[in-house]
Design a protein around this motif. Structure first.
Motif, PDB file in Angstrom:
ATOM      1  N   ALA A  76      45.692  56.866  51.317  1.00 31.97           N
ATOM      2  CA  ALA A  76      46.021  57.820  52.372  1.00 31.97           C
ATOM      3  C   ALA A  76      45.251  57.511  53.654  1.00 31.97           C
ATOM      4  N   ARG A  77      43.974  57.177  53.522  1.00 30.43           N
ATOM      5  CA  ARG A  77      43.128  56.979  54.706  1.00 30.43           C
ATOM      6  C   ARG A  77      43.371  55.623  55.376  1.00 30.43           C
ATOM      7  N   PHE A  78      43.476  54.555  54.573  1.00 29.80           N
ATOM      8  CA  PHE A  78      43.531  53.208  55.146  1.00 29.80           C
ATOM      9  C   PHE A  78      44.806  52.437  54.807  1.00 29.80           C
ATOM     10  N   GLY A  79      45.825  53.099  54.314  1.00 31.08           N
ATOM     11  CA  GLY A  79      47.073  52.414  54.008  1.00 31.08           C
ATOM     12  C   GLY A  79      46.897  51.392  52.902  1.00 31.08           C
ATOM     13  N   LEU A  80      47.384  50.173  53.145  1.00 31.91           N
ATOM     14  CA  LEU A  80      47.335  49.121  52.114  1.00 31.91           C
ATOM     15  C   LEU A  80      46.110  48.221  52.236  1.00 31.91           C
ATOM     16  N   SER A  81      45.212  48.537  53.147  1.00 27.00           N
ATOM     17  CA  SER A  81      44.114  47.603  53.448  1.00 27.00           C
ATOM     18  C   SER A  81      43.052  47.508  52.352  1.00 27.00           C
ATOM     19  N   THR A  82      43.167  48.312  51.282  1.00 29.69           N
ATOM     20  CA  THR A  82      42.211  48.172  50.162  1.00 29.69           C
ATOM     21  C   THR A  82      42.880  47.615  48.899  1.00 29.69           C
ATOM     22  N   LEU A  83      44.123  47.132  49.027  1.00 34.81           N
ATOM     23  CA  LEU A  83      44.807  46.561  47.856  1.00 34.81           C
ATOM     24  C   LEU A  83      44.040  45.374  47.274  1.00 34.81           C
ATOM     25  N   TRP A  84      43.393  44.601  48.133  1.00 32.06           N
ATOM     26  CA  TRP A  84      42.669  43.420  47.678  1.00 32.06           C
ATOM     27  C   TRP A  84      41.550  43.762  46.701  1.00 32.06           C
ATOM     28  N   VAL A  85      41.003  44.978  46.818  1.00 32.73           N
ATOM     29  CA  VAL A  85      39.930  45.401  45.906  1.00 32.73           C
ATOM     30  C   VAL A  85      40.454  45.436  44.467  1.00 32.73           C
ATOM     31  N   ALA A  86      41.711  45.886  44.303  1.00 28.90           N
ATOM     32  CA  ALA A  86      42.309  45.937  42.963  1.00 28.90           C
ATOM     33  C   ALA A  86      42.460  44.539  42.377  1.00 28.90           C
ATOM     34  N   ILE A  87      42.888  43.589  43.202  1.00 32.09           N
ATOM     35  CA  ILE A  87      43.071  42.211  42.717  1.00 32.09           C
ATOM     36  C   ILE A  87      41.738  41.615  42.269  1.00 32.09           C
ATOM     37  N   LEU A  88      40.699  41.798  43.087  1.00 30.34           N
ATOM     38  CA  LEU A  88      39.379  41.251  42.744  1.00 30.34           C
ATOM     39  C   LEU A  88      38.736  41.957  41.558  1.00 30.34           C
ATOM     40  N   SER A  89      39.159  43.186  41.318  1.00 27.51           N
ATOM     41  CA  SER A  89      38.520  43.981  40.259  1.00 27.51           C
ATOM     42  C   SER A  89      38.869  43.487  38.858  1.00 27.51           C
ATOM     43  N   PHE A  90      40.023  42.836  38.705  1.00 25.65           N
ATOM     44  CA  PHE A  90      40.465  42.464  37.353  1.00 25.65           C
ATOM     45  C   PHE A  90      39.478  41.538  36.631  1.00 25.65           C
ATOM     46  N   PRO A  91      39.120  40.369  37.203  1.00 19.01           N
ATOM     47  CA  PRO A  91      38.177  39.506  36.463  1.00 19.01           C
ATOM     48  C   PRO A  91      36.822  40.160  36.263  1.00 19.01           C
ATOM     49  N   VAL A  92      36.400  40.983  37.235  1.00 19.98           N
ATOM     50  CA  VAL A  92      35.103  41.651  37.124  1.00 19.98           C
ATOM     51  C   VAL A  92      35.105  42.651  35.977  1.00 19.98           C
ATOM     52  N   LEU A  93      36.119  43.529  35.960  1.00 25.76           N
ATOM     53  CA  LEU A  93      36.210  44.547  34.912  1.00 25.76           C
ATOM     54  C   LEU A  93      36.332  43.907  33.531  1.00 25.76           C
ATOM     55  N   ALA A  94      37.190  42.894  33.423  1.00 26.80           N
ATOM     56  CA  ALA A  94      37.384  42.224  32.129  1.00 26.80           C
ATOM     57  C   ALA A  94      36.092  41.574  31.643  1.00 26.80           C
ATOM     58  N   THR A  95      35.357  40.952  32.549  1.00 19.44           N
ATOM     59  CA  THR A  95      34.111  40.258  32.175  1.00 19.44           C
ATOM     60  C   THR A  95      33.038  41.237  31.731  1.00 19.44           C
ATOM     61  N   ILE A  96      32.825  42.309  32.504  1.00 25.39           N
ATOM     62  CA  ILE A  96      31.779  43.284  32.160  1.00 25.39           C
ATOM     63  C   ILE A  96      32.115  43.995  30.857  1.00 25.39           C
ATOM     64  N   GLN A  97      33.386  44.383  30.694  1.00 27.56           N
ATOM     65  CA  GLN A  97      33.791  45.067  29.460  1.00 27.56           C
ATOM     66  C   GLN A  97      33.679  44.152  28.249  1.00 27.56           C
ATOM     67  N   GLU A  98      33.960  42.866  28.435  1.00 28.20           N
ATOM     68  CA  GLU A  98      33.815  41.912  27.325  1.00 28.20           C
ATOM     69  C   GLU A  98      32.358  41.798  26.904  1.00 28.20           C
ATOM     70  N   MET A  99      31.445  41.785  27.877  1.00 25.59           N
ATOM     71  CA  MET A  99      30.016  41.751  27.557  1.00 25.59           C
ATOM     72  C   MET A  99      29.633  42.975  26.731  1.00 25.59           C
ATOM     73  N   CYS A 100      30.100  44.149  27.171  1.00 27.55           N
ATOM     74  CA  CYS A 100      29.763  45.392  26.468  1.00 27.55           C
ATOM     75  C   CYS A 100      30.310  45.382  25.043  1.00 27.55           C
ATOM     76  N   ALA A 101      31.553  44.944  24.899  1.00 27.15           N
ATOM     77  CA  ALA A 101      32.161  44.883  23.568  1.00 27.15           C
ATOM     78  C   ALA A 101      31.411  43.920  22.659  1.00 27.15           C
ATOM     79  N   ARG A 102      31.001  42.789  23.231  1.00 27.23           N
ATOM     80  CA  ARG A 102      30.268  41.793  22.446  1.00 27.23           C
ATOM     81  C   ARG A 102      28.929  42.361  21.990  1.00 27.23           C
ATOM     82  N   ILE A 103      28.253  43.121  22.844  1.00 28.45           N
ATOM     83  CA  ILE A 103      26.979  43.752  22.463  1.00 28.45           C
ATOM     84  C   ILE A 103      27.203  44.675  21.266  1.00 28.45           C
ATOM     85  N   GLY A 104      28.254  45.500  21.334  1.00 32.51           N
ATOM     86  CA  GLY A 104      28.537  46.425  20.234  1.00 32.51           C
ATOM     87  C   GLY A 104      28.865  45.724  18.939  1.00 32.51           C
ATOM     88  N   MET A 105      29.644  44.638  19.032  1.00 35.23           N
ATOM     89  CA  MET A 105      30.058  43.918  17.832  1.00 35.23           C
ATOM     90  C   MET A 105      28.897  43.174  17.177  1.00 35.23           C
TER      91      MET A 105
END
Length: 422
Positions: free
Chosen positions: A42-71
């Motif tokens: 609403a505030r900035f239109g489409l200018s933050t779409l790139w954050v979603a694209i960059l977030s995928f490898p970051v989220l997957a990597t951090i969550q994989e670390m957490c899952a590995r710790i638990g396992m």
């Protein structure tokens, strides 16, 4: 040609294999995240779409670390920190995490009440909050972890409503592609606050605790005396990647929808649940409230067990109490009592008339501030051979984790400059 066609049994097998990773990914798009994504669009239109694209490898990597710790450790993050680190680290972990999680949960319960009131205006939001809270408590206490996870997996499917919405509105494909892959910046306080909120919303600290503890509860790692088989690590990574992709997909399309519908119609601020529902009007007109309500209720039904469970996992491990949704109320009384108390605090927030939307946005900014500290702890654990043995981080995980840590710290420094110097 038919040789590469997916058979229904393969799809069923794939769906059955999904678990904590998918739930974590879907719960990442909770009301606070949806609100933050909507506010950004609403505030900035489409200018933050790139954050979603960059977030995928970051989220997957951090969550994989957490899952590995638990396992590997068969413990949650708090349990690992208590066993291998100084006490002050555990206390800082509790002090940073639990208050933010409780605020987030209280705001989500308030939003649930407001959403119920959207559907049935004659019933006050407080009564809806109480009803939803009691229903969730009943499900968490009665169902085993496996059954609870099964229910939560099906709830995830309702979030596709956010993916469908943009296709009912005219879109400029060239503008979408440009903003998706070419980062754009606005060097002002509001933009930096929203970027901090977006990173905190998609890289949510509560997921670190939930992912680790829920993986430790899975049947495949139930025997603490046996090493986890390699095939289970492969299955975990597929689960994590699927969940991370799902989370980022919803984030992307919420920003796309609100950036197109709200921003282009001069709606730059979202202060109520009803205002956020306007973004779905191109899809269903006045029925938008119903569709938005389905999405909010679904995400709340995912996130509230995750948030309350995360708080309970942290405190239970800190005080050596039995914990886990795979145990009955009688077997883990303290674990369930913490959940009950935490959810009651959410009802109190409703009574105090705290603005739920503002509380949700505030929570995501807090997450953006505390996430670097938690990522640093997770990376240190994952590089400690005494804890992880042969399952320490590979170079790629360390590289992505370190770049993420530095970028988030950089954003916080810039935010501090705007807040305290200018």
């Amino acid at each position: 040609m038919n040789r590469h066609k997916l058979h229904p049994s393969q799809l069923r097998k794939f769906w059955k294999a999904l678990g904590p990773g998918l739930i974590s990914g879907a719960s990442d798009d909770d009301p606070s995240a949806i609100t933050t994504f909507s506010q950004a669009g609403a505030r900035f239109g489409l200018s933050t779409l790139w954050v979603a694209i960059l977030s995928f490898p970051v989220l997957a990597t951090i969550q994989e670390m957490c899952a590995r710790i638990g396992m590997v450790t068969k413990k949650g993050i708090a349990g690992v920190v208590k066993a291998h680190y100084p006490k002050w680290v555990l206390y800082v972990l509790i002090g940073l995490s639990c208050p933010a999680f409780l605020l987030n949960m209280g705001a989500d319960i308030s939003v649930l009440g407001e959403t119920g009131n959207l559907l049935f205006p004659h019933i006050a939001p407080l009564y809806w909050s109480i009803a939803f809270t009691l229903l969730l408590l009943l499900l968490m206490i009665v169902l085993s972890f496996q059954r609870l996870a099964r229910v939560m997996k099906f709830v995830c499917l309702s979030l596709v409503v956010y993916v469908v919405a943009p296709f009912f509105y005219h879109q400029d494909l060239s503008s979408i592609l440009k903003h998706s892959f070419i980062p754009s910046f606005h060097f002002n306080k509001t933009y930096i606050l929203l970027i901090t909120g977006l990173t905190g919303a998609i890289i949510s600290p509560y997921l670190f605790f939930w992912q680790t503890s829920s993986e430790a509860e899975e049947d495949r790692v139930a025997d603490i005396n046996k090493p986890v088989k390699r095939k289970f690590f492969r299955a975990m990574r597929i689960d994590i990647i699927t969940g991370a992709f799902f989370a980022v997909l919803i984030m992307y399309f919420v920003i796309l929808t609100t950036g197109t519908v709200l921003h282009n119609n001069d709606i730059y601020e979202i202060n109520t649940v009803a205002e956020a529902a306007v973004a779905l009007k191109p899809l269903a007109g006045n029925v938008a409230y119903i569709l938005f309500s389905i999405g909010v209720i679904s995400t709340a039904f995912l996130i509230i067990p995750v948030l309350s469970g995360s708080v309970s996992y942290i405190l239970s491990e800190a005080f050596n109490w039995k914990s886990g949704f795979n145990k009955s109320f009688g077997e883990a009384k303290e674990f369930y009592i913490i959940i009950i108390v935490a959810m009651c605090l959410g009802i109190i927030m409703q009574l105090l008339r705290i603005n739920a939307i503002k509380a949700l946005l505030f929570t995501t900014v807090i997450y953006g501030i505390i996430a670097p500290f938690l990522i640093g702890i997770i990376m240190h654990i994952c590089n400690n051979k005494k804890i992880m043995g042969q399952h320490i981080n590979k170079i790629t995980s360390n590289l992505i984790g370190m770049v993420t840590l530095l970028l988030m710290l950089g954003v916080l420094i810039v935010l501090g400059y705007f807040l305290f110097i200018l």
